[in-house]
Design an enzyme around this catalytic site. Structure first.
Site, PDB file in Angstrom:
ATOM      1  N   SER A 147       2.927  -2.009  10.293  1.00 53.18           N
ATOM      2  CA  SER A 147       4.380  -2.123  10.511  1.00 53.18           C
ATOM      3  C   SER A 147       4.939  -3.509  10.197  1.00 53.18           C
ATOM      4  CB  SER A 147       4.741  -1.716  11.948  1.00 53.18           C
ATOM      5  OG  SER A 147       4.368  -0.384  12.182  1.00 53.18           O
ATOM      6  N   GLY A 207       2.389   2.305  10.665  1.00 53.05           N
ATOM      7  CA  GLY A 207       3.431   3.314  10.466  1.00 53.05           C
ATOM      8  C   GLY A 207       4.125   3.741  11.750  1.00 53.05           C
ATOM      9  N   LYS A 243       0.170   4.311  -0.329  1.00 55.99           N
ATOM     10  CA  LYS A 243      -0.419   5.527   0.251  1.00 55.99           C
ATOM     11  C   LYS A 243      -0.131   6.729  -0.671  1.00 55.99           C
ATOM     12  CE  LYS A 243       0.039   3.364   4.700  1.00 55.99           C
ATOM     13  NZ  LYS A 243       0.036   3.520   6.130  1.00 55.99           N
ATOM     14  N   GLU A 245      -6.052  -4.163  10.459  1.00 59.15           N
ATOM     15  CA  GLU A 245      -4.932  -3.263  10.739  1.00 59.15           C
ATOM     16  C   GLU A 245      -5.218  -2.437  11.993  1.00 59.15           C
ATOM     17  OE1 GLU A 245      -2.688  -2.395   6.775  1.00 59.15           O
ATOM     18  OE2 GLU A 245      -4.304  -0.970   7.019  1.00 59.15           O
ATOM     19  N   GLU A 278      -6.704   5.405   7.477  1.00 64.96           N
ATOM     20  CA  GLU A 278      -6.362   6.807   7.193  1.00 64.96           C
ATOM     21  C   GLU A 278      -7.514   7.504   6.477  1.00 64.96           C
ATOM     22  OE1 GLU A 278      -2.657   5.838   5.324  1.00 64.96           O
ATOM     23  OE2 GLU A 278      -1.892   5.234   7.274  1.00 64.96           O
ATOM     24  N   HIS A 299      -9.520   2.079   4.419  1.00 59.93           N
ATOM     25  CA  HIS A 299      -8.262   2.161   5.162  1.00 59.93           C
ATOM     26  C   HIS A 299      -8.440   3.150   6.324  1.00 59.93           C
ATOM     27  CE1 HIS A 299      -4.148   3.045   6.254  1.00 59.93           C
ATOM     28  NE2 HIS A 299      -3.837   1.885   5.686  1.00 59.93           N
ATOM     29  N   ASN A 304       0.874  -1.166   0.000  1.00 66.38           N
ATOM     30  CA  ASN A 304       0.000   0.000   0.000  1.00 66.38           C
ATOM     31  C   ASN A 304       0.911   1.217   0.000  1.00 66.38           C
ATOM     32  OD1 ASN A 304      -1.784   2.064   0.501  1.00 66.38           O
ATOM     33  ND2 ASN A 304      -2.235   1.475   2.612  1.00 66.38           N
TER      34      ASN A 304
HETATM   35  P1  PGA Z   1       2.650   0.277   7.510  1.00 70.53           P
HETATM   36  O1  PGA Z   1       1.239   0.560   6.818  1.00 70.53           O
HETATM   37  O2  PGA Z   1       3.111  -1.071   7.021  1.00 70.53           O
HETATM   38  O3  PGA Z   1       3.543   1.374   7.065  1.00 70.53           O
HETATM   39  O4  PGA Z   1       2.418   0.267   8.997  1.00 70.53           O
HETATM   40  C1  PGA Z   1       0.292  -0.449   6.672  1.00 70.53           C
HETATM   41  C2  PGA Z   1      -0.979   0.107   6.079  1.00 70.53           C
HETATM   42  O5  PGA Z   1      -1.400   1.192   6.493  1.00 70.53           O
HETATM   43  O6  PGA Z   1      -1.590  -0.516   5.201  1.00 70.53           O
END
Ligand code: PGA
Length: 254
Positions: free
Chosen positions: A216, A176, A11, A170, A100, A98, A9
């Site tokens: 992460s 992140g 982003k 998640e 976010e 997601h 992903n």
């Molecule tokens: P990350 O993001 O691996 O950087 O924690 C995962 C995601 O948001 O899909």
């Protein structure tokens, strides 16, 4: 048997030329071949402006997904991307809900449900993201929170439709942050999600649905997650941006 699935992903990262650089390197590495030979589905979900260049470059060798879509085919929705637009580019997958987008764009599970239904009606695979905040986790309310997200997101889906959805669990506190959930916590919730799906659709359908863990995930940790009974793959942000680390995600699980 559920096939393993590794999805990147990106982003809001990578311009089209940076995206193309990644694709060229992935092709040079023979990444798609390696994934196929080992029965792993692998791909990247990329910003809307990168979709065309990435799909053109990768063709059907790796999965190419969008990061969001609207549920309506067209209309006065400035800044949105429609499913017919994705279809014309032969994009077959799309992330939905997601955290976010839930946090910054007011994406509710009800809106996710409309998007999931529209994607399925058009033959695309929705990757439905769910997961709790740190406050919800600390309060011990993760399961009821995630259950509500699943029930609302899957509302009115038939068994046949439900079986086609991919779920990504998640925990927001692990995205992140470098603070990943332990394998035990991730398996506990992914197993719980499968139980919820069993209640909704029966064991046969629930056992078909792929559930990914995200938050992460790194090459060093991916194998531990994928060794869990109810975790079928990973949704990876940061560690999917560099093509070498993206490749290591695959080699780590072979
Ligand atoms: P990350 O993001 O691996 O950087 O924690 C995962 C995601 O948001 O899909």
């Amino acid at each position: 048997m559920r096939r393993k699935l590794l999805l990147g992903n990106w982003k809001m990262n990578k311009t089209p030329s940076e995206a193309l650089e990644f694709c060229n390197a992935a092709k040079e590495m023979g990444l798609a071949k390696l994934a196929r030979a080992n029965k792993v589905d692998m791909g990247v979900c990329v910003p809307a402006v990168d979709l065309q260049v990435v799909k053109k470059s990768l063709k059907n060798s790796l999965i190419v997904g969008a990061e969001n879509c609207h549920w309506l085919d067209h209309g006065a929705y400035t800044g949105e991307v429609s499913i017919p637009m994705l279809k014309e580019l032969n994009i077959g997958w799309c992330l939905i809900g997601h955290s976010e987008r839930r946090e910054y764009d007011n994406e509710t599970s009800e809106k996710c449900n409309l998007k999931i239904k529209a994607l399925l009606a058009n033959g695309l695979v929705p990757v439905y993201c769910c997961g709790e905040s740190e406050a919800t986790y600390d309060a011990g309310n993760t399961k009821s929170f995630v259950e509500e997200q699943i029930i609302a997101g899957f509302k009115d889906l038939s068994e046949e439709e439900a079986a086609k959805v991919v779920i990504a669990y998640e925990p927001i506190w692990a995205i992140g942050t470098g603070k990943n959930a332990s394998e035990e916590i991730a398996e506990d919730i992914c197993g719980f999600i499968r139980k919820v799906l069993k209640k909704l659709y029966g064991a046969k359908v629930a056992n078909k649905i792929r559930i990914l863990y995200g938050g992460s995930v790194k090459p060093a940790s991916v194998k531990g997650y994928l060794s869990q009974k109810d975790i079928d793959g990973a949704l990876v942000g940061g560690a999917s941006l560099d093509v070498n680390s993206y490749k290591q995600l695959l080699t780590a699980i072979l």
